[in-house]
Design a protein around this motif. Sequence first.
Motif, short mmCIF file in Angstrom:
data_model
loop_
_atom_site.label_atom_id
_atom_site.label_comp_id
_atom_site.label_asym_id
_atom_site.label_seq_id
_atom_site.Cartn_x
_atom_site.Cartn_y
_atom_site.Cartn_z
N GLU A 79 0.82 -1.23 0.00
CA GLU A 79 0.00 0.00 0.00
C GLU A 79 0.85 1.27 0.00
OE1 GLU A 79 -3.30 0.29 -0.54
OE2 GLU A 79 -3.13 -1.85 -0.93
N ALA A 80 1.96 1.29 0.70
CA ALA A 80 2.81 2.49 0.74
C ALA A 80 3.43 2.77 -0.62
CB ALA A 80 3.91 2.32 1.80
N GLU A 81 3.89 1.71 -1.30
CA GLU A 81 4.47 1.90 -2.63
C GLU A 81 3.41 2.36 -3.62
OE1 GLU A 81 5.93 -2.07 -3.02
OE2 GLU A 81 8.02 -1.46 -2.72
N LYS A 82 2.23 1.75 -3.53
CA LYS A 82 1.13 2.13 -4.41
C LYS A 82 0.75 3.60 -4.19
CE LYS A 82 -2.09 -0.89 -4.67
NZ LYS A 82 -3.31 -1.69 -4.37
N ALA A 83 0.67 4.02 -2.94
CA ALA A 83 0.32 5.40 -2.62
C ALA A 83 1.37 6.37 -3.16
CB ALA A 83 0.16 5.57 -1.12
N ARG A 84 2.65 5.99 -3.05
CA ARG A 84 3.72 6.85 -3.56
C ARG A 84 3.60 7.02 -5.08
NH1 ARG A 84 8.63 4.04 -2.68
NH2 ARG A 84 8.56 3.49 -4.87
N TRP A 85 3.35 5.94 -5.80
CA TRP A 85 3.19 6.03 -7.26
C TRP A 85 1.96 6.86 -7.63
CZ3 TRP A 85 6.61 5.51 -10.80
CH2 TRP A 85 7.71 4.68 -10.59
N LEU A 86 0.88 6.68 -6.90
CA LEU A 86 -0.34 7.43 -7.20
C LEU A 86 -0.15 8.92 -6.94
CD1 LEU A 86 -3.04 4.95 -5.94
CD2 LEU A 86 -2.32 5.39 -8.31
N ARG A 87 0.61 9.29 -5.90
CA ARG A 87 0.90 10.71 -5.66
C ARG A 87 1.72 11.29 -6.81
NH1 ARG A 87 1.70 8.84 -0.42
NH2 ARG A 87 3.97 8.84 -0.72
N LYS A 88 2.70 10.53 -7.29
CA LYS A 88 3.50 10.98 -8.43
C LYS A 88 2.63 11.18 -9.67
CE LYS A 88 7.95 8.84 -7.28
NZ LYS A 88 8.97 7.88 -7.74
N LEU A 89 1.73 10.24 -9.92
CA LEU A 89 0.82 10.38 -11.06
C LEU A 89 -0.09 11.59 -10.90
CD1 LEU A 89 -0.14 6.65 -11.63
CD2 LEU A 89 1.13 8.11 -13.21
N ASP A 90 -0.60 11.82 -9.70
CA ASP A 90 -1.46 12.97 -9.45
C ASP A 90 -0.73 14.29 -9.70
OD1 ASP A 90 -3.60 11.35 -8.76
OD2 ASP A 90 -3.28 11.55 -6.59
N ARG A 91 0.52 14.39 -9.22
CA ARG A 91 1.30 15.62 -9.44
C ARG A 91 1.59 15.84 -10.92
NH1 ARG A 91 4.12 13.78 -4.79
NH2 ARG A 91 5.78 12.97 -6.12
N ALA A 92 1.98 14.77 -11.62
CA ALA A 92 2.28 14.90 -13.05
C ALA A 92 1.03 15.26 -13.84
CB ALA A 92 2.89 13.60 -13.58
N THR A 93 -0.10 14.69 -13.47
CA THR A 93 -1.36 15.00 -14.15
C THR A 93 -1.75 16.45 -13.94
OG1 THR A 93 -2.12 12.71 -13.98
CG2 THR A 93 -3.82 14.40 -14.30
N ALA A 94 -1.62 16.94 -12.72
CA ALA A 94 -1.95 18.34 -12.43
C ALA A 94 -1.05 19.28 -13.21
CB ALA A 94 -1.84 18.61 -10.93
N ALA A 95 0.25 18.97 -13.28
CA ALA A 95 1.18 19.81 -14.03
C ALA A 95 0.84 19.79 -15.52
CB ALA A 95 2.61 19.35 -13.80
#
Length: 82
Positions: free
Chosen positions: A10-26
């Motif tokens: 779950e921690a690794e998944k959450a880290r990847w999803l945060r990265k995707l969210d930041r890249a999507t917002a940018a």
Amino acid sequence: MAANTPTLNEAEKARWLRKLDRATAAHEKTRQQLDELIADARAAGITLTLIAEHTPYSREWARRIAARVHTDRGETEATADE
């Protein structure tokens, strides 16, 4: 044969999803800026062909983007006047 998808905790998944969210917002922010610049260039008289040569969009997409931005701005300006 396709490789299996690795199993993440779950921690690794959450880290990847945060990265995707930041890249999507940018990406959304810069895409909006490009769309507005396309509309401004079109309004200034730059041809659709030249816009297509300098952006990742075809002439038809550049035309649609410019029309949508101008419509959105018109609706926004009309709402602001009320």
